[in-house]
Enzyme design. Structure first.
Site, PDB file in Angstrom:
ATOM      1  N   HIS A 115      -4.994  -0.181   5.046  1.00  0.00           N
ATOM      2  CA  HIS A 115      -4.453  -1.335   5.760  1.00  0.00           C
ATOM      3  C   HIS A 115      -3.121  -1.587   4.949  1.00  0.00           C
ATOM      4  O   HIS A 115      -2.983  -1.734   3.944  1.00  0.00           O
ATOM      5  CB  HIS A 115      -5.440  -2.539   5.933  1.00  0.00           C
ATOM      6  N   THR A 165      -7.124   5.886  -7.815  1.00  0.00           N
ATOM      7  CA  THR A 165      -6.175   5.638  -6.817  1.00  0.00           C
ATOM      8  C   THR A 165      -4.996   6.764  -6.893  1.00  0.00           C
ATOM      9  O   THR A 165      -4.289   6.614  -6.029  1.00  0.00           O
ATOM     10  CB  THR A 165      -5.291   4.222  -7.559  1.00  0.00           C
ATOM     11  N   LYS A 166      -5.028   7.592  -8.091  1.00  0.00           N
ATOM     12  CA  LYS A 166      -4.050   8.866  -7.838  1.00  0.00           C
ATOM     13  C   LYS A 166      -4.688  10.178  -8.054  1.00  0.00           C
ATOM     14  O   LYS A 166      -5.853  10.154  -8.524  1.00  0.00           O
ATOM     15  CB  LYS A 166      -2.906   8.487  -8.913  1.00  0.00           C
TER      16      LYS A 166
END
Length: 202
Positions: A115, A165-166
């Protein structure tokens, strides 16, 4: 087909509450609900249901119930011999790819949906989706969270509770929040399977 439906897999902003999207989505969710009501003894029924529910389902795929997925697993693509323990959550608003022989611990979440940071856009309920790719022969530890757009390389171990996250490369052990490479898989792992426990398989 609505313009919003076209944007599910492009990474563009769209409105997930679109009538056409929700009409399709609820069909897949109903099938997933049926899967979660099966008994452990109904393994053949579960196998057949997974082949009907998942976008791709290789041989020997097994997902412990309950299994949760936004699109009922319709956008999940599992290779051969993938095993997922209890409470796998796939936020499969777009595609999730999992390679052969990968194992997934309990309470793992794989999310493709995001989002916008801008509050005004969130207030209007905008969303975007980014594909997730998990390689061959990986081990995703219990409670790990895999974020949208992430790729995890072949043979890699993601430690329990990690927040990925990566991208994480192949052939490593990676842990933490945020998840980082701790070390490469190497000679030590050819001799020991757990701490000081030596591999002794006849």
């Amino acid at each position: 087909m609505s313009g919003m439906r076209d944007k599910l897999h492009t990474g563009e902003l769209y409105l997930p509450g679109d009538r056409e999207i929700m009409k399709e989505q609820v069909i897949y969710q109903d099938k997933l609900c049926e899967y979660n009501m099966t008994k452990p003894s109904e393994s053949e029924k579960r196998t057949q249901m997974l082949k009907e529910m998942l976008g791709d389902c290789g041989e020997g795929v097994y997902i412990e119930a309950p299994f949760y997925a936004n699109f009922g697993g319709h956008h999940c693509h599992f290779g051969n011999m993938v095993y997922a323990n209890y409470h796998l959550t796939c936020v499969d608003d777009t595609h999730i790819y999992i390679g052969d022989y990968t194992m997934i611990g309990p309470n793992v979440t794989i999310a493709t949906a995001g989002h916008p940071i801008l509050p005004e856009l969130r207030e209007k309920l905008y969303q975007y989706n980014m594909q997730v790719h998990i390689g061959r022969n990986c081990w995703i530890g219990a409670g790990a969270l895999i974020m949208p757009g992430v790729t995890i390389g072949d043979n890699t171990v993601i430690g329990a509770g990690s927040v990925v996250t990566k991208d994480i490369p192949a052939n490593v052990v990676a842990v933490g929040n945020p998840c980082r490479v701790m070390r490469e898989i190497g000679q030590h792992d050819k001799e020991y399977y757990f701490r000081d426990r030596k591999i002794d398989i006849n």
